[in-house]
Design a protein around this motif. Structure first.
Motif, PDB file in Angstrom:
ATOM      1  N   ASN A  92      -5.871   1.182  -3.213  1.00  0.00           N
ATOM      2  CA  ASN A  92      -7.102   1.326  -2.431  1.00  0.00           C
ATOM      3  C   ASN A  92      -8.305   1.632  -3.319  1.00  0.00           C
ATOM      4  O   ASN A  92      -9.421   1.163  -3.053  1.00  0.00           O
ATOM      5  CB  ASN A  92      -6.924   2.438  -1.393  1.00  0.00           C
ATOM      6  N   ALA A  93      -8.094   2.395  -4.392  1.00  0.00           N
ATOM      7  CA  ALA A  93      -9.194   2.713  -5.308  1.00  0.00           C
ATOM      8  C   ALA A  93      -9.665   1.463  -6.040  1.00  0.00           C
ATOM      9  O   ALA A  93     -10.873   1.259  -6.236  1.00  0.00           O
ATOM     10  CB  ALA A  93      -8.748   3.780  -6.298  1.00  0.00           C
ATOM     11  N   ILE A  94      -8.717   0.620  -6.455  1.00  0.00           N
ATOM     12  CA  ILE A  94      -9.083  -0.617  -7.151  1.00  0.00           C
ATOM     13  C   ILE A  94      -9.810  -1.554  -6.198  1.00  0.00           C
ATOM     14  O   ILE A  94     -10.828  -2.159  -6.549  1.00  0.00           O
ATOM     15  CB  ILE A  94      -7.831  -1.290  -7.741  1.00  0.00           C
ATOM     16  N   ARG A  95      -9.296  -1.667  -4.989  1.00  0.00           N
ATOM     17  CA  ARG A  95      -9.958  -2.511  -3.984  1.00  0.00           C
ATOM     18  C   ARG A  95     -11.383  -2.041  -3.703  1.00  0.00           C
ATOM     19  O   ARG A  95     -12.300  -2.841  -3.515  1.00  0.00           O
ATOM     20  CB  ARG A  95      -9.175  -2.464  -2.677  1.00  0.00           C
ATOM     21  N   GLY A  96     -11.536  -0.701  -3.652  1.00  0.00           N
ATOM     22  CA  GLY A  96     -12.842  -0.153  -3.307  1.00  0.00           C
ATOM     23  C   GLY A  96     -13.817  -0.141  -4.460  1.00  0.00           C
ATOM     24  O   GLY A  96     -14.973   0.266  -4.290  1.00  0.00           O
ATOM     25  N   GLY A  97     -13.369  -0.572  -5.643  1.00  0.00           N
ATOM     26  CA  GLY A  97     -14.258  -0.637  -6.797  1.00  0.00           C
ATOM     27  C   GLY A  97     -14.540   0.710  -7.435  1.00  0.00           C
ATOM     28  O   GLY A  97     -15.509   0.859  -8.186  1.00  0.00           O
ATOM     29  N   ASN A  98     -13.686   1.698  -7.141  1.00  0.00           N
ATOM     30  CA  ASN A  98     -13.894   3.022  -7.717  1.00  0.00           C
ATOM     31  C   ASN A  98     -12.577   3.584  -8.258  1.00  0.00           C
ATOM     32  O   ASN A  98     -12.123   4.661  -7.845  1.00  0.00           O
ATOM     33  CB  ASN A  98     -14.470   3.972  -6.660  1.00  0.00           C
ATOM     34  N   PRO A  99     -11.960   2.865  -9.202  1.00  0.00           N
ATOM     35  CA  PRO A  99     -10.666   3.306  -9.722  1.00  0.00           C
ATOM     36  C   PRO A  99     -10.828   4.391 -10.781  1.00  0.00           C
ATOM     37  O   PRO A  99     -11.925   4.588 -11.323  1.00  0.00           O
ATOM     38  CB  PRO A  99     -10.112   2.033 -10.359  1.00  0.00           C
ATOM     39  N   PRO A 100      -9.739   5.092 -11.115  1.00  0.00           N
ATOM     40  CA  PRO A 100      -9.776   6.005 -12.260  1.00  0.00           C
ATOM     41  C   PRO A 100      -9.757   5.193 -13.546  1.00  0.00           C
ATOM     42  O   PRO A 100      -9.783   3.953 -13.509  1.00  0.00           O
ATOM     43  CB  PRO A 100      -8.490   6.808 -12.082  1.00  0.00           C
ATOM     44  N   ASP A 101      -9.661   5.856 -14.674  1.00  0.00           N
ATOM     45  CA  ASP A 101      -9.666   5.149 -15.952  1.00  0.00           C
ATOM     46  C   ASP A 101      -8.271   4.710 -16.377  1.00  0.00           C
ATOM     47  O   ASP A 101      -8.100   3.687 -17.043  1.00  0.00           O
ATOM     48  CB  ASP A 101     -10.278   6.045 -17.029  1.00  0.00           C
ATOM     49  N   VAL A 102      -7.268   5.480 -15.994  1.00  0.00           N
ATOM     50  CA  VAL A 102      -5.881   5.180 -16.342  1.00  0.00           C
ATOM     51  C   VAL A 102      -5.009   5.431 -15.120  1.00  0.00           C
ATOM     52  O   VAL A 102      -5.222   6.410 -14.393  1.00  0.00           O
ATOM     53  CB  VAL A 102      -5.387   6.061 -17.511  1.00  0.00           C
ATOM     54  N   VAL A 103      -4.049   4.535 -14.889  1.00  0.00           N
ATOM     55  CA  VAL A 103      -3.116   4.720 -13.775  1.00  0.00           C
ATOM     56  C   VAL A 103      -1.685   4.594 -14.280  1.00  0.00           C
ATOM     57  O   VAL A 103      -1.388   3.805 -15.178  1.00  0.00           O
ATOM     58  CB  VAL A 103      -3.363   3.693 -12.646  1.00  0.00           C
ATOM     59  N   SER A 104      -0.807   5.378 -13.686  1.00  0.00           N
ATOM     60  CA  SER A 104       0.611   5.326 -14.026  1.00  0.00           C
ATOM     61  C   SER A 104       1.406   5.156 -12.745  1.00  0.00           C
ATOM     62  O   SER A 104       1.026   5.686 -11.696  1.00  0.00           O
ATOM     63  CB  SER A 104       1.031   6.612 -14.743  1.00  0.00           C
ATOM     64  N   SER A 105       2.497   4.407 -12.827  1.00  0.00           N
ATOM     65  CA  SER A 105       3.300   4.118 -11.642  1.00  0.00           C
ATOM     66  C   SER A 105       4.774   4.073 -11.991  1.00  0.00           C
ATOM     67  O   SER A 105       5.156   3.698 -13.102  1.00  0.00           O
ATOM     68  CB  SER A 105       2.874   2.776 -11.030  1.00  0.00           C
ATOM     69  N   PHE A 106       5.618   4.443 -11.027  1.00  0.00           N
ATOM     70  CA  PHE A 106       7.058   4.320 -11.179  1.00  0.00           C
ATOM     71  C   PHE A 106       7.549   2.926 -10.816  1.00  0.00           C
ATOM     72  O   PHE A 106       8.735   2.634 -10.917  1.00  0.00           O
ATOM     73  CB  PHE A 106       7.771   5.334 -10.277  1.00  0.00           C
ATOM     74  N   THR A 107       6.627   2.031 -10.388  1.00  0.00           N
ATOM     75  CA  THR A 107       7.008   0.766  -9.774  1.00  0.00           C
ATOM     76  C   THR A 107       6.978  -0.401 -10.739  1.00  0.00           C
ATOM     77  O   THR A 107       6.061  -1.217 -10.720  1.00  0.00           O
ATOM     78  CB  THR A 107       6.082   0.468  -8.570  1.00  0.00           C
ATOM     79  N   THR A 108       7.996  -0.530 -11.568  1.00  0.00           N
ATOM     80  CA  THR A 108       8.055  -1.669 -12.480  1.00  0.00           C
ATOM     81  C   THR A 108       8.103  -2.985 -11.728  1.00  0.00           C
ATOM     82  O   THR A 108       7.634  -4.009 -12.223  1.00  0.00           O
ATOM     83  CB  THR A 108       9.286  -1.571 -13.393  1.00  0.00           C
ATOM     84  N   ASP A 109       8.665  -2.969 -10.525  1.00  0.00           N
ATOM     85  CA  ASP A 109       8.796  -4.199  -9.756  1.00  0.00           C
ATOM     86  C   ASP A 109       7.448  -4.782  -9.333  1.00  0.00           C
ATOM     87  O   ASP A 109       7.372  -5.945  -8.947  1.00  0.00           O
ATOM     88  CB  ASP A 109       9.652  -3.960  -8.503  1.00  0.00           C
ATOM     89  N   SER A 110       6.390  -3.991  -9.370  1.00  0.00           N
ATOM     90  CA  SER A 110       5.077  -4.471  -8.950  1.00  0.00           C
ATOM     91  C   SER A 110       4.224  -4.997 -10.097  1.00  0.00           C
ATOM     92  O   SER A 110       3.083  -5.408  -9.881  1.00  0.00           O
ATOM     93  CB  SER A 110       4.312  -3.352  -8.229  1.00  0.00           C
ATOM     94  N   VAL A 111       4.772  -4.982 -11.313  1.00  0.00           N
ATOM     95  CA  VAL A 111       4.003  -5.441 -12.477  1.00  0.00           C
ATOM     96  C   VAL A 111       3.550  -6.889 -12.293  1.00  0.00           C
ATOM     97  O   VAL A 111       2.435  -7.257 -12.681  1.00  0.00           O
ATOM     98  CB  VAL A 111       4.825  -5.276 -13.773  1.00  0.00           C
ATOM     99  N   GLY A 112       4.410  -7.729 -11.714  1.00  0.00           N
ATOM    100  CA  GLY A 112       4.023  -9.122 -11.483  1.00  0.00           C
ATOM    101  C   GLY A 112       2.778  -9.228 -10.625  1.00  0.00           C
ATOM    102  O   GLY A 112       1.887 -10.048 -10.889  1.00  0.00           O
ATOM    103  N   GLN A 113       2.693  -8.404  -9.585  1.00  0.00           N
ATOM    104  CA  GLN A 113       1.513  -8.401  -8.724  1.00  0.00           C
ATOM    105  C   GLN A 113       0.272  -7.962  -9.490  1.00  0.00           C
ATOM    106  O   GLN A 113      -0.791  -8.585  -9.393  1.00  0.00           O
ATOM    107  CB  GLN A 113       1.738  -7.441  -7.548  1.00  0.00           C
ATOM    108  N   TRP A 114       0.421  -6.882 -10.228  1.00  0.00           N
ATOM    109  CA  TRP A 114      -0.746  -6.336 -10.928  1.00  0.00           C
ATOM    110  C   TRP A 114      -1.260  -7.277 -12.004  1.00  0.00           C
ATOM    111  O   TRP A 114      -2.472  -7.445 -12.169  1.00  0.00           O
ATOM    112  CB  TRP A 114      -0.382  -4.987 -11.548  1.00  0.00           C
ATOM    113  N   CYS A 115      -0.338  -7.884 -12.763  1.00  0.00           N
ATOM    114  CA  CYS A 115      -0.761  -8.776 -13.842  1.00  0.00           C
ATOM    115  C   CYS A 115      -1.377 -10.060 -13.287  1.00  0.00           C
ATOM    116  O   CYS A 115      -2.401 -10.535 -13.789  1.00  0.00           O
ATOM    117  CB  CYS A 115       0.427  -9.119 -14.740  1.00  0.00           C
ATOM    118  N   LYS A 116      -0.752 -10.625 -12.269  1.00  0.00           N
ATOM    119  CA  LYS A 116      -1.229 -11.898 -11.722  1.00  0.00           C
ATOM    120  C   LYS A 116      -2.594 -11.740 -11.053  1.00  0.00           C
ATOM    121  O   LYS A 116      -3.459 -12.599 -11.188  1.00  0.00           O
ATOM    122  CB  LYS A 116      -0.217 -12.442 -10.710  1.00  0.00           C
ATOM    123  N   SER A 117      -2.774 -10.620 -10.350  1.00  0.00           N
ATOM    124  CA  SER A 117      -4.020 -10.427  -9.606  1.00  0.00           C
ATOM    125  C   SER A 117      -5.164  -9.927 -10.479  1.00  0.00           C
ATOM    126  O   SER A 117      -6.325 -10.020 -10.087  1.00  0.00           O
ATOM    127  CB  SER A 117      -3.788  -9.423  -8.469  1.00  0.00           C
TER     128      SER A 117
END
Length: 441
Positions: free
Chosen positions: A87-112
């Motif tokens: 939601n922060a990325i969508r809203g254009g106000n993300p933090p500087d660094v993000v960490s996630s436990f979700t390796t399965d979502s890397v494809g989504q993040w890289c492609k988008s």
């Protein structure tokens, strides 16, 4: 609690539900944007750890970065979910660094482009990616785009209760596992399972398909990225093993046993209470046992493998935490310095590993003499380094194909609803491929 697949699975499902890929448009990296890394500034870092010992471990690792970069102040925000990040990325106000436990979502993040392509940063800093095992490199990139770096890892192996084993050696093959599971199982007169030698059901904690199918040598996707369930005979080998042992227990007895169990991450965990003789679990279980069942007489070994895959014994399933720079980060260059430090500095990784009970994600950190972990932890260091260890490949819609296979196994296969595997797996392939096509795969 430490990084766990349970937490990771929930995050992946949340990301998929948000439609991350469709909602974000690709964007360029910000390697030349914002203040230079040597300027005085504050960066905001979001991560998912929330327990007191987890937060402290992260703070201790960041303290080393503060000494190396006194001009950069790090503001840590804990217990952050993937939904909040999205939601922060969508809203254009993300933090500087993000960490996630979700390796399965890397494809989504890289492609988008939701997470920036890190290649320009890596090239400029001359970071050697060979310090990470091959499986780790695979789950931090998608189709040649590396938008994440690995931050600690999870490796899976076999835990066994030495008192219940009564001198038996840990099994190395699935046939040995099956025979020993039957030998160690204790039943009440009515057939109710009192002690399970090994619980094969995909509904039992970490015995999900993602962890028990790989020892059979499954290849999750075809070379062109399509579903492979009906084409790879290893899936049928896994499913037949699963069903034969469940039928030996009796499905009603399995259901009754599963219903009698509490939560996975509590002191009453059945392995910790001697209700299960052998179980597949992640390295973090050693930390839980140390705190919750210190008198448990147990040891660990690599996961058993299919009888025709004995050359791969010693390997296992690997996943882990990932960290990156979101699109729109205002201090991208300083953010990269932070990401680079936390993912490649041996002292930082060892500090995190000691505090969280996870596997350090670089080869140099694996051999550090400063690691202070239980003797049983060595199994997971060896699994992590093994060249045959695998992970699940990323796709544009995250782990949708894993979720569908898990549902098929627990709802249709284990229950006996499906009698003919061939057509059922072909149907599953079609459903997965249709979903991939809708996601742009």
């Amino acid at each position: 609690m430490p990084t766990t697949n349970t937490r990771r699975l929930a995050a992946a499902l949340a990301a998929a539900a948000l439609g991350l890929t469709a909602a974000c448009t690709a964007g360029g990296d910000g390697s030349d944007e914002g203040p230079k890394s040597d300027e005085k500034q504050t960066i905001e870092v979001w991560h998912g750890w929330s327990a007191a010992h987890e937060v402290k471990a992260f703070q201790d690792a960041v303290a080393g970065f503060n000494k190396a970069h006194p001009n950069i102040t790090v503001k840590l925000v804990t217990g952050v979910t993937d939904e909040r990040i999205t939601n922060a990325i969508r809203g254009g106000n993300p933090p500087d660094v993000v960490s996630s436990f979700t390796t399965d979502s890397v494809g989504q993040w890289c492609k988008s482009g939701a997470w920036q392509n890190l290649k320009p940063y890596i090239d400029k800093s001359k970071v050697d990616l060979n310090q990470f095992p091959q499986a780790v490199r695979k789950y931090t990139e998608y189709q040649g785009v590396r938008c994440a770096m690995p931050l600690l890892a999870d490796a899976y192996g076999l835990y066994y209760n030495k008192d219940l084993m009564k001198g038996e050696q840990p099994p190395k093959t699935m046939s040995q596992l099956t025979a020993l599971a039957k030998k160690l199982t204790v039943r009440d007169p009515d057939g109710t399972i009192k002690v399970a030698g090994f619980m094969p059901s995909a509904q039992y904690y970490e015995h999900q398909v993602q962890h028990l199918a790989p020892p059979f040598g499954v290849k999750w996707l075809t070379d062109d990225g399509k579903a492979n369930f009906s084409k790879d005979p290893a899936f049928q080998a896994y499913l037949k093993w699963n069903k034969e042992l469940i039928d030996w227990y009796g499905y009603d007895n399995v259901k009754k046993f599963l219903r009698s169990l509490g939560q996975e991450f509590e002191a009453a965990n059945p392995f910790q209470k001697g209700k299960v003789a052998m179980a597949i679990d992640g390295e973090w279980r050693t930390k839980f046992i140390e705190k919750e069942a210190p008198k448990l007489n147990y040891d660990t070994a690599a996961s058993p493998v299919a009888d025709d895959k004995v050359s791969t014994y010693g390997s296992g399933f690997i996943a882990g935490t990932v960290i990156g720079i979101p699109r729109g980060a205002k201090h991208a260059q300083a953010s990269w310095e932070f990401v680079r430090y936390l993912t490649t500095d041996t002292a930082a990784l060892v500090t995190l590993s000691n505090g969280l009970g996870n596997v350090p994600s670089t080869i140099p950190a694996l051999s550090s003499t400063d690691l202070k972990l239980t003797p049983q932890f060595k199994t997971f260091l060896d699994v992590f380094k093994h060249p045959a260890s695998t992970t699940t490949p990323p796709t544009p819609n995250g782990n949708d194909y894993i979720v569908r296979f898990q549902k098929f196994v627990q709802d249709d296969w284990e229950t006996g609803k499906v009698k003919d595997l061939g057509p059922a797996l072909t149907k599953l392939d079609g459903e997965v491929d249709n979903a991939l096509k809708l996601a742009g795969g």
